[in-house]
Design a protein around this motif. Sequence first.
Motif, PDB file in Angstrom:
ATOM      1  N   GLY A 168     -49.093  25.836 -82.451  1.00 47.60           N
ATOM      2  CA  GLY A 168     -48.686  26.608 -83.609  1.00 47.60           C
ATOM      3  C   GLY A 168     -49.026  25.970 -84.941  1.00 47.60           C
ATOM      4  O   GLY A 168     -48.634  26.468 -85.989  1.00 47.60           O
ATOM      5  N   LEU A 169     -49.775  24.891 -84.930  1.00 42.19           N
ATOM      6  CA  LEU A 169     -50.087  24.211 -86.187  1.00 42.19           C
ATOM      7  C   LEU A 169     -51.045  25.005 -87.062  1.00 42.19           C
ATOM      8  O   LEU A 169     -51.061  24.829 -88.275  1.00 42.19           O
ATOM      9  CB  LEU A 169     -50.672  22.823 -85.908  1.00 42.19           C
ATOM     10  CG  LEU A 169     -49.685  21.817 -85.300  1.00 42.19           C
ATOM     11  CD1 LEU A 169     -50.402  20.494 -85.036  1.00 42.19           C
ATOM     12  CD2 LEU A 169     -48.501  21.595 -86.213  1.00 42.19           C
ATOM     13  N   TYR A 170     -51.875  25.833 -86.462  1.00 43.35           N
ATOM     14  CA  TYR A 170     -52.828  26.634 -87.217  1.00 43.35           C
ATOM     15  C   TYR A 170     -52.434  28.096 -87.070  1.00 43.35           C
ATOM     16  O   TYR A 170     -52.743  28.738 -86.081  1.00 43.35           O
ATOM     17  CB  TYR A 170     -54.258  26.412 -86.708  1.00 43.35           C
ATOM     18  CG  TYR A 170     -54.725  24.999 -86.936  1.00 43.35           C
ATOM     19  CD1 TYR A 170     -55.236  24.618 -88.165  1.00 43.35           C
ATOM     20  CD2 TYR A 170     -54.628  24.043 -85.943  1.00 43.35           C
ATOM     21  CE1 TYR A 170     -55.652  23.316 -88.399  1.00 43.35           C
ATOM     22  CE2 TYR A 170     -55.051  22.739 -86.156  1.00 43.35           C
ATOM     23  CZ  TYR A 170     -55.559  22.385 -87.383  1.00 43.35           C
ATOM     24  OH  TYR A 170     -55.971  21.090 -87.610  1.00 43.35           O
ATOM     25  N   PHE A 227     -60.881  18.241 -79.194  1.00 46.48           N
ATOM     26  CA  PHE A 227     -60.344  18.324 -77.849  1.00 46.48           C
ATOM     27  C   PHE A 227     -61.363  18.047 -76.758  1.00 46.48           C
ATOM     28  O   PHE A 227     -61.080  18.133 -75.588  1.00 46.48           O
ATOM     29  CB  PHE A 227     -59.685  19.690 -77.615  1.00 46.48           C
ATOM     30  CG  PHE A 227     -58.519  19.907 -78.525  1.00 46.48           C
ATOM     31  CD1 PHE A 227     -57.330  19.237 -78.318  1.00 46.48           C
ATOM     32  CD2 PHE A 227     -58.618  20.743 -79.614  1.00 46.48           C
ATOM     33  CE1 PHE A 227     -56.260  19.405 -79.171  1.00 46.48           C
ATOM     34  CE2 PHE A 227     -57.559  20.919 -80.463  1.00 46.48           C
ATOM     35  CZ  PHE A 227     -56.374  20.250 -80.246  1.00 46.48           C
ATOM     36  N   TYR A 228     -62.584  17.719 -77.144  1.00 46.56           N
ATOM     37  CA  TYR A 228     -63.623  17.423 -76.133  1.00 46.56           C
ATOM     38  C   TYR A 228     -63.801  15.961 -75.946  1.00 46.56           C
ATOM     39  O   TYR A 228     -63.537  15.129 -76.687  1.00 46.56           O
ATOM     40  CB  TYR A 228     -64.945  18.067 -76.539  1.00 46.56           C
ATOM     41  CG  TYR A 228     -64.876  19.569 -76.522  1.00 46.56           C
ATOM     42  CD1 TYR A 228     -64.819  20.244 -75.311  1.00 46.56           C
ATOM     43  CD2 TYR A 228     -64.818  20.315 -77.689  1.00 46.56           C
ATOM     44  CE1 TYR A 228     -64.745  21.625 -75.291  1.00 46.56           C
ATOM     45  CE2 TYR A 228     -64.746  21.689 -77.664  1.00 46.56           C
ATOM     46  CZ  TYR A 228     -64.713  22.331 -76.458  1.00 46.56           C
ATOM     47  OH  TYR A 228     -64.632  23.692 -76.417  1.00 46.56           O
ATOM     48  N   ASN A 274     -56.542  30.086 -77.994  1.00 43.27           N
ATOM     49  CA  ASN A 274     -57.885  29.769 -77.495  1.00 43.27           C
ATOM     50  C   ASN A 274     -58.787  29.247 -78.604  1.00 43.27           C
ATOM     51  O   ASN A 274     -59.567  28.313 -78.390  1.00 43.27           O
ATOM     52  CB  ASN A 274     -58.522  30.992 -76.827  1.00 43.27           C
ATOM     53  CG  ASN A 274     -57.858  31.330 -75.517  1.00 43.27           C
ATOM     54  OD1 ASN A 274     -57.262  30.465 -74.876  1.00 43.27           O
ATOM     55  ND2 ASN A 274     -57.929  32.589 -75.120  1.00 43.27           N
ATOM     56  N   GLU A 275     -58.702  29.831 -79.788  1.00 43.90           N
ATOM     57  CA  GLU A 275     -59.496  29.340 -80.915  1.00 43.90           C
ATOM     58  C   GLU A 275     -59.079  27.911 -81.278  1.00 43.90           C
ATOM     59  O   GLU A 275     -59.926  27.059 -81.540  1.00 43.90           O
ATOM     60  CB  GLU A 275     -59.325  30.251 -82.133  1.00 43.90           C
ATOM     61  CG  GLU A 275     -59.967  31.607 -81.984  1.00 43.90           C
ATOM     62  CD  GLU A 275     -59.579  32.554 -83.112  1.00 43.90           C
ATOM     63  OE1 GLU A 275     -60.351  33.504 -83.334  1.00 43.90           O
ATOM     64  OE2 GLU A 275     -58.531  32.357 -83.750  1.00 43.90           O
ATOM     65  N   PHE A 276     -57.802  27.668 -81.265  1.00 43.04           N
ATOM     66  CA  PHE A 276     -57.301  26.339 -81.582  1.00 43.04           C
ATOM     67  C   PHE A 276     -57.834  25.306 -80.584  1.00 43.04           C
ATOM     68  O   PHE A 276     -58.242  24.206 -80.962  1.00 43.04           O
ATOM     69  CB  PHE A 276     -55.768  26.347 -81.577  1.00 43.04           C
ATOM     70  CG  PHE A 276     -55.156  25.001 -81.816  1.00 43.04           C
ATOM     71  CD1 PHE A 276     -55.139  24.450 -83.079  1.00 43.04           C
ATOM     72  CD2 PHE A 276     -54.580  24.295 -80.771  1.00 43.04           C
ATOM     73  CE1 PHE A 276     -54.577  23.207 -83.310  1.00 43.04           C
ATOM     74  CE2 PHE A 276     -54.015  23.059 -80.988  1.00 43.04           C
ATOM     75  CZ  PHE A 276     -54.009  22.512 -82.266  1.00 43.04           C
ATOM     76  N   MET A 277     -57.856  25.657 -79.309  1.00 46.70           N
ATOM     77  CA  MET A 277     -58.285  24.722 -78.271  1.00 46.70           C
ATOM     78  C   MET A 277     -59.793  24.486 -78.278  1.00 46.70           C
ATOM     79  O   MET A 277     -60.266  23.556 -77.647  1.00 46.70           O
ATOM     80  CB  MET A 277     -57.839  25.223 -76.890  1.00 46.70           C
ATOM     81  CG  MET A 277     -56.318  25.241 -76.724  1.00 46.70           C
ATOM     82  SD  MET A 277     -55.502  23.681 -77.077  1.00 46.70           S
ATOM     83  CE  MET A 277     -56.048  22.700 -75.706  1.00 46.70           C
TER      84      MET A 277
END
Length: 94
Positions: free
Chosen positions: A77-79, A93-94, A85-88
């Motif tokens: 929920g930070l963005y 995260f890679y 899915n967009e956040f991830m």
Amino acid sequence: MEHSVSVNVLKDDKSEEEVEVYFETDDFDELADKDKKVAFIKEQAKKQYEDIKKVYFNRVDLKELQKELDDINDISGLYNDETYNEFMEHDDFY
């Protein structure tokens, strides 16, 4: 990270009390089995309070604790303008 959970205990003098049990979340998260997590919390309570005869902590309590820890670790929920899915998909995260 240190965290705490409130548990009810039976003391040696037969009185019941609610106490705060502090534990390291890294140690807790290393345990995969639910019964081992319950035993871990009970063990921590007995280590922290000498006069405990019995610790009332079960799988229902564990489920509540796990939900609380999951909520603390949820950063999705930070963005506000992005879906999960967009956040991830961020390069971090890679």
